[in-house]
Design a protein around this motif. Structure first.
Motif, short mmCIF file in Angstrom:
data_model
loop_
_atom_site.label_atom_id
_atom_site.label_comp_id
_atom_site.label_asym_id
_atom_site.label_seq_id
_atom_site.Cartn_x
_atom_site.Cartn_y
_atom_site.Cartn_z
N THR A 181 0.85 -1.19 0.00
CA THR A 181 0.00 0.00 0.00
C THR A 181 0.89 1.24 0.00
OG1 THR A 181 -1.69 -1.18 1.25
CG2 THR A 181 -1.84 1.21 1.20
N ILE A 182 0.56 2.21 -0.85
CA ILE A 182 1.36 3.43 -0.96
C ILE A 182 0.46 4.65 -0.85
CG2 ILE A 182 3.11 2.29 -2.38
CD1 ILE A 182 1.84 3.61 -4.84
N ASP A 183 1.08 5.82 -0.75
CA ASP A 183 0.31 7.06 -0.72
C ASP A 183 -0.50 7.20 -2.01
OD1 ASP A 183 1.34 7.70 1.75
OD2 ASP A 183 2.93 8.98 0.94
N VAL A 222 -2.32 0.88 -4.29
CA VAL A 222 -1.34 -0.19 -4.08
C VAL A 222 -0.40 -0.26 -5.27
CG1 VAL A 222 -2.91 -1.55 -2.64
CG2 VAL A 222 -2.77 -2.01 -5.10
N GLU A 223 0.77 -0.82 -5.02
CA GLU A 223 1.76 -1.01 -6.08
C GLU A 223 2.23 -2.46 -6.05
OE1 GLU A 223 4.87 2.13 -7.51
OE2 GLU A 223 5.87 0.86 -6.04
N LEU A 224 2.37 -3.06 -7.21
CA LEU A 224 2.87 -4.42 -7.32
C LEU A 224 3.75 -4.51 -8.55
CD1 LEU A 224 0.08 -6.58 -8.91
CD2 LEU A 224 -0.47 -4.34 -7.99
N THR A 225 4.41 -5.63 -8.73
CA THR A 225 5.32 -5.82 -9.85
C THR A 225 4.83 -6.96 -10.72
OG1 THR A 225 7.19 -5.05 -8.52
CG2 THR A 225 7.70 -6.28 -10.52
N VAL A 227 3.41 -1.70 -11.28
CA VAL A 227 2.02 -1.47 -11.65
C VAL A 227 1.29 -0.84 -10.47
CG1 VAL A 227 -0.18 -2.61 -12.18
CG2 VAL A 227 1.92 -3.34 -13.34
N THR A 228 0.51 0.18 -10.73
CA THR A 228 -0.24 0.88 -9.70
C THR A 228 -1.74 0.64 -9.89
OG1 THR A 228 1.45 2.61 -9.58
CG2 THR A 228 -0.71 3.14 -8.65
N ILE A 229 -2.44 0.40 -8.79
CA ILE A 229 -3.90 0.31 -8.80
C ILE A 229 -4.42 1.32 -7.79
CG2 ILE A 229 -5.91 -1.19 -8.58
CD1 ILE A 229 -4.04 -3.61 -8.78
N THR A 230 -5.21 2.26 -8.25
CA THR A 230 -5.73 3.35 -7.42
C THR A 230 -7.25 3.31 -7.42
OG1 THR A 230 -3.81 4.74 -7.88
CG2 THR A 230 -5.81 5.86 -7.13
N LYS A 255 -8.50 -7.01 -5.87
CA LYS A 255 -9.49 -7.35 -4.84
C LYS A 255 -9.19 -6.62 -3.54
CE LYS A 255 -12.06 -11.14 -2.79
NZ LYS A 255 -12.29 -12.61 -2.74
N TYR A 256 -7.91 -6.45 -3.22
CA TYR A 256 -7.56 -5.70 -2.01
C TYR A 256 -8.11 -4.27 -2.09
CZ TYR A 256 -4.81 -3.23 1.48
OH TYR A 256 -4.43 -2.43 2.54
N VAL A 257 -7.98 -3.64 -3.25
CA VAL A 257 -8.49 -2.28 -3.42
C VAL A 257 -10.01 -2.25 -3.25
CG1 VAL A 257 -8.85 -0.45 -5.14
CG2 VAL A 257 -6.58 -1.46 -4.83
#
Length: 396
Positions: A3-5, A156-159, A165-168, A254-256
């Motif tokens: 999780t990121i800003d 969130v950010e993942l690779t 990759v960012t999901i907002t 799904k987390y988002v």
């Protein structure tokens, strides 16, 4: 995944403004725009009186599962507004398309606010004229709220394939929350590379155990919509269903959704307590979800929590009114980690001991049905005097 800003994914920009739907210079309009056409997906309220933006945006996405921009206003729902309301959505799409130099089939429109009032197009035009695009404008979550006490957002950010990759995501919702698809207005944008059909399948699947599992007041909005856009700017290999990368992306997605759903439930109108209900050892997943939502949605259970009374009989009645398989002699109920019912027999507590179970603002109820191996979770809140006060005075 981490999780990121809050920030926008690559090649996503936004803007927010005061168009005039709300008083006192409050933000009441925003847009989120991709530099290129993006894969798109949506789920929508099943209320028979679907608002004009829901009807039109659903048709827009079903054309080819693509969008490039989503524009949202708060303060007017454009719901129950007939043919004029529908035409105003198309007019809204055209205004945005003209300003962004896009085809209007790439514009999604959403509205929230008072029902039964025509959308003032001069106000809408003022909003579109005022909107700008920036990667630094992150006020969209604030621009879409109505009775919310706070904005709801997560990033969130993942690779994937060695590419970040960012999901907002951001949502609004506080009252009229009892979905059967998704709820409130919620928007998820990502720079992942995924086909529109796969994004739709993922959203439709995840909505069942996320947004479909929250309730505040048992009332389903006419404007509920959850939209997702994925523009592929991260340049990962296109996600293929079942692959390791797809599974990793699905976890983040799904987390988002789960985080946003819980934030909506936590901000229920007038609520003092956030409530989570976990049902374990149910006959199947569908019944586990059904029972957990029946408990968290029961006005008797909500009132029990508000009154800080561990009246387990109210939980039992909520279970029993469903069609789920139950073993009446072997149900266990736990409240904030303390078992209060064992094998359908109450555990003895003093009044002070029971009240002590309610000292935390977060209330967790665990139910063991002992008829299978499936689990399900639902989220909601208590029912307070303030809820009635808010809705008795609501005008927009």
């Amino acid at each position: 995944m981490k999780t990121i800003d809050f920030k926008w994914p690559l090649n996503i920009k936004s803007g927010s403004t005061h168009a005039g739907f709300k008083p006192d210079e409050q933000l009441d309009m925003c847009w989120v725009v991709s530099d290129t056409p993006a894969s798109a997906a949506g789920v929508y309220t099943t209320n028979q009186f679907k608002a004009a933006p829901v009807q039109v945006t659903k048709k827009t996405i079903e054309l080819n599962h693509q969008l490039q921009a989503i524009v949202v206003n708060s303060g007017n729902a454009n719901s129950f507004t007939g043919d004029e309301g529908i035409q105003n959505v198309y007019n809204s799409k055209q205004l945005v398309a003209d300003k962004l130099h896009l085809d209007d089939t790439l514009i999604g429109v959403a509205s929230t606010g008072i029902i039964g009032k025509q959308l003032d197009m001069n106000t809408y035009q003022n909003g579109v004229d005022s909107l700008e695009l920036s990667t630094d404008d992150i006020n969209a979550p604030e621009a879409i709220i109505t009775t919310d006490t706070c904005s709801k957002k997560v990033c969130v950010e993942l690779t994937l394939n060695d590419k970040p990759v960012t999901i907002t995501g951001f949502s609004k919702g506080s009252g009229m929350i009892h979905p059967n698809m998704g709820t409130t207005l919620s928007f998820i944008v990502t720079d992942a590379n995924i086909a529109g059909d796969d994004l739709q399948n993922l959203l439709s699947e995840d909505i069942v155990s996320t947004f479909n599992q929250i309730t505040v007041d048992g009332c389903m909005s006419t404007n509920d919509m959850v939209l997702a856009m994925a523009n592929g700017a991260a340049q990962n290999d296109q996600l293929v269903s079942g692959s390791d990368e797809y599974i990793e992306f699905a976890k983040g997605f799904k987390y988002v959704l789960t985080t946003l759903a819980k934030k909506v439930a936590q901000d229920g109108e007038g609520a003092n307590n956030f409530v989570e209900v976990n049902v374990n050892n149910a006959f199947d997943k569908q019944e586990a979800n059904l029972v957990s939502k029946a408990i968290v949605g029961s006005n008797l259970v909500k009132s029990m929590i508000f009154g800080k009374e561990a009246n387990w009989g109210r939980i039992v009645q909520a279970i029993g009114q469903t069609h789920a398989h139950v073993d009446p002699n072997h149900v266990a109920i736990t409240l904030n980690g303390t078992e209060i019912v064992t094998n359908s027999v109450p555990v003895s507590f003093t009044d002070d001991e029971l009240k002590a179970l309610f000292t935390d603002e977060n209330i967790i109820i665990d139910v063991d049905l002992n008829v299978g191996n499936a689990s399900g979770t639902a989220w909601g809140c208590d029912l307070t005097y303030k809820y009635v006060e808010i809705n008795a005075a609501y005008e927009g």
